[in-house]
Every structure is written in C-alpha cells, then in structure tokens.
Design a protein around this motif. Structure first.
Motif, short mmCIF file in Angstrom:
data_model
loop_
_atom_site.label_atom_id
_atom_site.label_comp_id
_atom_site.label_asym_id
_atom_site.label_seq_id
_atom_site.Cartn_x
_atom_site.Cartn_y
_atom_site.Cartn_z
N TYR A 15 4.43 -21.86 -31.04
CA TYR A 15 4.99 -21.44 -32.16
C TYR A 15 4.78 -19.83 -32.20
O TYR A 15 3.54 -19.56 -31.95
N ARG A 16 5.83 -19.37 -32.39
CA ARG A 16 6.05 -18.00 -32.48
C ARG A 16 6.40 -17.59 -34.11
O ARG A 16 7.10 -17.99 -34.60
N THR A 17 5.61 -16.50 -34.41
CA THR A 17 6.03 -16.18 -35.81
C THR A 17 5.76 -14.55 -35.94
O THR A 17 4.88 -13.99 -35.16
N ASP A 18 6.24 -13.81 -36.91
CA ASP A 18 5.79 -12.23 -36.86
C ASP A 18 4.96 -12.12 -37.92
O ASP A 18 4.53 -11.19 -38.31
N ALA A 19 4.46 -13.37 -38.49
CA ALA A 19 3.27 -13.45 -39.63
C ALA A 19 2.08 -13.63 -38.94
O ALA A 19 1.21 -14.57 -38.86
N GLY A 20 1.49 -12.62 -38.08
CA GLY A 20 0.35 -12.54 -37.45
C GLY A 20 -0.88 -11.96 -38.28
O GLY A 20 -0.76 -11.96 -39.52
N ALA A 21 -1.90 -11.48 -37.83
CA ALA A 21 -2.90 -11.13 -38.52
C ALA A 21 -2.65 -9.99 -39.57
O ALA A 21 -3.39 -9.73 -40.46
N PHE A 25 -2.73 -15.86 -26.70
CA PHE A 25 -3.24 -15.50 -25.37
C PHE A 25 -2.87 -14.08 -25.24
O PHE A 25 -1.87 -13.50 -25.74
N GLU A 26 -3.30 -13.39 -24.38
CA GLU A 26 -2.83 -12.08 -23.75
C GLU A 26 -2.87 -11.94 -22.10
O GLU A 26 -3.66 -12.54 -21.26
N ARG A 27 -1.84 -11.43 -21.82
CA ARG A 27 -1.58 -11.51 -20.25
C ARG A 27 -2.36 -10.42 -19.64
O ARG A 27 -2.41 -9.23 -20.25
N GLY A 28 -2.72 -10.83 -18.33
CA GLY A 28 -3.52 -9.79 -17.49
C GLY A 28 -2.54 -8.88 -16.91
O GLY A 28 -1.15 -8.85 -17.07
N ILE A 29 -2.84 -8.33 -16.07
CA ILE A 29 -2.10 -7.29 -14.92
C ILE A 29 -1.04 -8.37 -14.39
O ILE A 29 0.17 -8.13 -14.27
N SER A 30 -1.63 -9.28 -13.83
CA SER A 30 -0.68 -10.59 -13.13
C SER A 30 -0.24 -11.57 -14.24
O SER A 30 -0.91 -11.66 -15.48
N THR A 71 2.23 -15.47 -31.05
CA THR A 71 2.36 -16.85 -30.33
C THR A 71 1.37 -17.42 -30.12
O THR A 71 0.33 -17.23 -29.62
N LYS A 72 1.35 -18.78 -30.65
CA LYS A 72 -0.06 -19.66 -30.57
C LYS A 72 0.47 -21.03 -30.06
O LYS A 72 1.49 -21.49 -29.86
N GLU A 73 -0.69 -21.79 -29.42
CA GLU A 73 -0.29 -23.08 -29.02
C GLU A 73 -1.66 -23.99 -29.49
O GLU A 73 -2.52 -23.37 -29.56
N PRO A 74 -1.28 -25.39 -29.43
CA PRO A 74 -2.35 -26.27 -29.74
C PRO A 74 -3.63 -26.11 -28.50
O PRO A 74 -3.42 -25.83 -27.41
#
Length: 769
Positions: free
Chosen positions: A134-140, A29-34, A4-7
C-alpha cells in the motif's frame, strides 16, 4: 513524502459466514546499499486480508487498508459474495483455505504471503517480499491521514520459467502479454484498445481484479512476477484454477455471468451492413436481397447501422420516414427472403433531433459544471449524449428504445463510440473520465434489458461496439478496422479476436471492410478470415450487386462453406453461452503442453476441431505450426503429419484450414432432410479415428439449451456409434476408411473421401475388414 507499507505479523484470524478474515500489523522498509538489503520499520495502521470462495475452485482475496466507501456504493466490478464452497484448516505452521481442489496456504509466521495449490501442485505465490503493498503520500509528515486519491494498493504473483500470460483484452501487438504493461478502463476508445482485468496463465490458473476504476497490470516487466494495482483503499481479486483452460474459463463465467443464447441463423448466410449509406431505401435494400437470392446467395441479415435515421439527424431515435415509410412492412418484406432486419442504437442525440429540446430541458444530457449541455461537433452536426449515470435520463432512454423495438426489428447492436467520449469527458471536468467509464456497460445493459422485456432472452441483442470488464450482456464483441484497412490491420483484427477470447469474451463479430476502401486481394483475405469466425458482417454492397464478379464468387463460395458448417459453428458459439469457452481459441488452449503451439499467434482453433491460419500477407505466404498427429486440409483433403512447421504460398481462392485428428466435424448439406429441427439431417464426418479411442462431440439445438451427443468408439476391427438427442435422418462419413465389411443398419456407400452410411437409429455398429 511517499510511504510504502505491507502487512507484517498476523494478529487475529476469524472464519465466520464462509469468510476468512486475517488482520495484520503494518511495516515499511528502507533499502540498504544493496537492493536486496532491507531494514523494516513498524508503522501505524492495520491491514486486513479476507478470503472467501464464490464457487468451486475459485478463491476471492480482498486486501483492505481502510473502509472508506459506503456499503451502498459498490467499489467492485461484480457483486461477488461467499458461497458454501470454502473451508479452513489449521496446521502448526499454516492457515489453509480450500475451495474444492484449490488451496490458498498462508504461513502463520514470517513474511505474509499466499501460496496457491491445485490438486496439491503449486501454481504460484504472492511474493513474500512486497507481495502486498500500500503506497500513499500521507506518511508520518501528514499524520498518516487516509486519502484514497493519493493511495495505490497492489499485489503480485511470482512467474515461473516459460510461463506465458494471455488475456487482458485486445492485443494488436501480441496475444502473449509477457513483458508488457496494461492499464484497464471500463471502455476502450478504439477496437483492440479495451483492456480487461482478467488474465489466464499457462501455469494453470486465471486471475481477475474485481475492483472498480483503472487497474494497472505489469506482466513480467521485472522478469519475475505479475503485479496489479489500483488507486484505492481496497483491492479484490478472484483466483481460479482447473484441470485445463476450459475449466478456468467456466469458473470465470460462473462468477461474472453468461451471455444470452442466439439463433443458429447467426452462423450461416451472408450478413450485410449498410452503415454510412444514407442513399438506401426500403425498396433498394429489398431489391439487393432479392437479386442476391436470384444469384444463389442468401443474405441472412441486413444491418442498417445509423442509416435508418434521417441524414440530417443521424443520432437519435426516429426513422427516416422518407426512405423507410413503413418500418414494420420493411421488416416483413425482408423476412420473406429469410433475412433479418438489424439496427444500431446508441446514447447520442443530434441537436436537430425532435427530442433534443425535451431531453435538454429535462436535464438528461451530460452537462458541464455550470449545468450546460456538452455538445460534440461531428461531420453530421452537433451531438449530445444522454447522461447514463442519471436514473431519470436512463429511464427516458429505455422508453425510447421500447419505441424503436416495436417496429419488428430482429437484432440490435449497441453502438457506443469511445472516441466521442474523450471529448465529453474533457468538457465536464477533472472527474469526467471516471464518470463516463461505465457508459458502455450501462448502454449494453439498457439494450439487453429492453430486448429481454420485449422479446424474451433469445437472440436479439448480439453485437456491442464497446465492452466493459467481463461484460457478457451481448455475445459478439465487434472487431472493425481502425483507420485505413491494410494487411497490418487484418493481422491486428486476428490477434484482437484471439486475445479477447483469452480474456473471457467468448465470441466476436468481424466487420469486413468495403472493397472500395481496400482492394480485391485484401478484401478476399479479410473475407476468408471472417468466414471462419463466429459471426461476420460484410460492408461491401458492390460485391452483392454484381459490381465485382470475383468478389461475389468468393463470397458465395465461403457463404456456402459456412452454411454447411453452421451446426459446428453454432455449437462452438453455444459452448461460450453455456460453458464460457471461447469460440476462437489460442493454440495453447487446445495444446497446453506444446511449447511451439503456445507461441503460434497468427493461427487459432475454431472450436476444438478446426485450425485456421488466415493469410496475412499480400504475397499469399503463410507459416503454420501443425501439432502432433495427422491433420486433414479442409479445402483439399491433403494429409499433413505433425508436429511440423508448414510454409505455403496460398492461392487466392483458398484459406489454410485443417481438421484435427480423431475428431468429428458436424455439417448439414443443402439437400439434407431436417423434419424435426436443426438436430435432424446432420452429417458426422470422422477424421483419423485413433484405434482404441473414444471420440465424442455435442451439437446444440436452436435455443442453445437442447443438444445432441454423438460418441464413437473404435477397437477390435469395429466402430461403434452411439447418438442421443438427434433426429432420425443422420449420415456418417468415415474419412479415408474404405474397408467396411458390415453395418448394423443401412448399406455403406464408398465416396471419394471414404465411406458414407445413412442411419436412423441411436446405435450403429460397423465391422472392418
């Protein structure tokens, strides 16, 4: 693995050819504990956000991850382009794109977001945290390849406290869409299931997603925002604002198109539908119309549905020459009684049809991957469907429609059955549903184009059984009961009608179910509701033929009321044609600052002056919210002072209809003289005129383009009436005013309802004692 990416971070800004183009880098982004803690990570790729203005107070926003659709292949529902209505300003901190009084403000630094202002007041803003994604399964792990089939692009808008969202198509449950998820398609399967990608907010803005394919809306499901997303690489939405909801609907109509005008006859008389009865003949239909006229009832339209075909071939393009040997003579015979002949047309063709093998051999039928025609078994036999995406097949259909229209029929209905389309879509494979999404729109366009070519633009194609996003080629969206009629189905028909109006579809037709499939009580309540709708059709031949004396009496009374109200009803329809304003309006539209009115879902305003609260229960109890002011019961002339909630047990021979204070209701009596057209011989009844006020209304003429205006000014013991565009025969009724001491023209006459004055000039001055 999904990405998932954003501008992130504006890299360039260009404004040229009335289009603002902003190019941004991307991050994930990656979410933390919160859940509120995030760690941002740059990722490859760029995102482009474009803004332009197609009309005043409208800003289009186009979000693009990649360009993968050829320009010749349209990826939007509407071809909306920049006009000379957008400007750009730059400050130290913001980029400001303007369209008249509407602004989109974008910060130059920090998280990318868009804030929308109208006349300086904040309406809403895209969430700075995941406002565009924008969300895709075509990641790294997949080399960030582009695969539109696996990508979803979306945006969101913040919701404020007490904000309510309306629209998005049918609403059998609630016209308020908060806390709901809606997925749009180009064609619903049943009445009320069609979702339209347009909503209007009580905060003063409207939003339409203009991207082809299915769009998913989530309205306040998180309690914080509205969001919308589409499986695509590009998402476009149009954001519009105005001083009131009418102005917003006007902007929506300007960018999506307006309906063709219709005749005033659609607002009077009793239309009859004979769909399903293959026993009818030309002679028997004319006899029913003649018998009704002898009993004092005018049948304004006769709709044959599909029954003009042979019973053995109910889907096709041929008349049953045994029952209707001379269609042109049949149409002429009905017109002698002032009755119009109306037909349903559709893209289906029976296997028994004489043309079946012609279209089969030509490859014009929808076929499976092996090239074999797909057939659907119905109670009447096997049926195929013309492949409306095939240009040659579409041309064949247009020629077939030309042959039908030459027989002198007056009005048409596009009868596309979404239920059958499920079967056809499944048979042609994985892409079947998306392939057939546009079939209803193509059929509606084909019928409209043929009518315009053969009849001109005025009033022949009026009803569509299925609609697509923003489809305005036909004026009336058909509302017919799904399954067995009952009071819950009646309530659903009411809410669907209101919600379609709040979705930008300005008028509906209400089909009243046959009394044989209901009961006299339900039939009467449904008929009462339909009589106060823009257009209705009656599926009950027994009540016409004298089989049920009570039903006939109700029908005659309501038809007389409707015919008297025809100038008012027709004008509310024309407001939709000319300005895009719905005829049946949610209470919030006329009373935006009244929180109680905002939640009143089982009542509506018919035009700006009549409030209607249909009876939706078997015991006849109805609860009505009456806004501020002194309202008048249309049926009894009782006065009700609002704001208040009113609970009544309603007799079977009445329906709660109330006239708004400080309004003018335009009617025509059966004995009125109208020498110069429908703008002559009118009665203007004034209700609860406020001292020191100016009250006005516009009344439309036969073609929907001409109109007359009456304006009434009160103050200093005087009432001044100005008229323009009307004939010489006019009548003014001052409801509950009996202290008239002088009149500049004619003599006042006291009646049981107040004072009546007949006048011919364009100005009338009335002195009060």
């Amino acid at each position: 693995m999904y990405l998932t990416k954003e501008p992130a971070g504006i890299e360039s800004v260009v404004f040229e050819e009335n289009l603002l183009r902003i190019k941004c880098g991307c991050r994930t982004f990656e979410r933390g504990i919160s859940s509120s803690q995030k760690r941002y990570i740059p990722v490859p790729g760029k995102m482009t956000i474009e803004l332009f203005s197609p009309a005043n107070n409208v800003i289009s926003v186009r979000i693009r991850n990649h360009n993968i659709t050829p320009r010749a292949k349209r990826s939007t529902l509407f071809d909306i382009r920049p006009a000379n209505t957008g400007t750009v300003e730059y400050t130290d901190t913001e980029i400001i794109f303007k369209s008249e009084n509407l602004e989109a403000r974008i910060p130059k630094n920090g998280n990318f977001n868009i804030r929308f202002f109208f006349r300086g007041s904040l309406l809403t803003y895209s969430n700075p945290d995941e406002g565009i994604t924008y969300r895709t399964d075509a990641g790294a792990g997949s080399g960030y390849r582009v695969d539109a089939s696996s990508s979803v692009i979306g945006a969101s808008m913040t919701m404020f406290h007490n904000e309510k969202i309306f629209g998005l198509g049918g609403a059998a449950g609630s016209i308020i869409k908060n806390s709901s998820s809606v997925r749009t398609s180009r064609c619903g399967r049943l009445t009320g299931t069609e979702a339209i990608p347009f909503y209007i907010s009580s905060s003063g803005y409207g939003l339409m997603v203009n991207t082809a394919g299915s769009t998913e809306f989530k309205i306040g499901t998180d309690g914080l925002s509205t969001s919308f997303s589409n499986s695509s690489e590009t998402l476009e939405y149009e954001f519009m604002a105005g001083d009131d909801m009418s102005a917003i609907f006007g902007s929506y109509a300007r960018i999506t198109g307006l309906s063709n005008p219709v005749s005033e006859t659609c607002a009077s008389g009793a239309p009859l539908i004979l769909d399903g009865s293959f026993r009818s003949t030309a002679e028997s239909v004319v006899n029913v119309v003649a018998k009704a006229k002898d009993a004092g009832l005018h049948i304004s339209e006769v709709w044959l549905g599909n029954t003009w075909h042979p019973q053995s071939d109910p889907f096709g393009f041929d008349w049953d020459r045994t029952r209707f040997p001379d269609p042109e003579q049949f149409a002429r015979a009905l017109r002698e009684y002032g009755t119009l002949l109306c037909l349903s047309v559709n893209p289906y063709i029976s296997e028994n049809s004489p043309q079946y093998y012609d279209v089969l051999d030509a490859g014009y039928l929808l076929s499976d991957k092996n090239g074999n025609a797909v057939l659907c078994d119905t109670p009447s036999g096997s049926v195929g469907i013309i492949d409306l995406r095939n240009p040659q097949a579409r041309s064949w259909l247009l020629n077939a429609l030309d042959m039908i229209f030459k027989y002198g029929c007056d009005r048409f209905e596009a009868d596309y059955c979404g239920t059958y389309s499920d079967i056809f879509a499944e048979a042609i494979g994985e892409q079947g549903e998306s392939y057939m999404d546009a079939f209803a729109e193509i059929l509606n366009s084909a019928v409209a184009d043929t009518v315009i070519r053969t009849r001109g633009r005025f009033g022949s194609f009026i009803i569509a059984d299925s609609i697509s996003s923003g489809d305005r080629r036909t004026l009336f969206r058909n509302i017919t009961p799904n399954g067995v009629p009952g009071f819950p189905a009646l309530a659903a028909a009411l809410r669907n009608s209101i919600s379609y109006g709040m979705s930008g579809l300005t008028s509906v037709n209400i089909d009243v179910p046959d009394i044989a499939s209901t009961d006299p009580l339900l039939f009467t309540r449904w008929l009462q509701f339909a009589a106060f709708a823009p257009h209705f059709r009656l599926r009950c031949t027994n009540s016409i033929a004298g089989g049920d004396a009570s039903a006939f009496s109700q029908l005659k009374m309501l038809t007389d009321i409707r015919t008297g109200l025809a100038p008012y009803l027709y004008s509310t329809i024309c407001e939709g044609v000319k300005y895009g304003i719905p005829a049946m309006r949610a209470m919030v539209m006329e009373f935006p600052n009244d929180l109680a009115a905002m939640g009143a879902e089982n009542q509506y305003m018919l035009g700006s002056s009549l409030m209607v609260a249909p009876v939706l229960t078997r015991n006849g109890q109805v609860a009505v919210y009456v806004p501020a002011g002194i309202w008048t019961d249309f049926m009894t002339r009782e006065k009700i002072r609002g704001p208040k909630y009113l609970v009544r047990n309603v007799d079977l021979d009445t329906i709660p209809v109330f006239v708004r204070p400080n309004s003018i209701l335009v009617t025509r009596s059966s004995d009125s003289h109208h020498e110069t057209g429908i703008l002559d011989g009118l009665t203007f009844t004034c209700f609860e005129l406020a001292p020191g006020s100016v009250t006005a209304c516009e009344v439309f003429g036969e073609d929907g383009n001409t109109s007359g205006v009456i304006k009434i000014t009160t103050g200093n013991n005087r009432i001044t009436v100005h008229t323009e565009g009307f004939g010489r025969n006019k009548r003014l009724v001052l409801s509950d005013i009996v202290n008239v001491v002088s009149v500049s023209e004619s003599m006042p006459e006291q009646t049981q309802f107040g004072t009546m004055i007949e006048f011919s000039g364009n100005e009338l001055i009335i002195g009060l004692g």
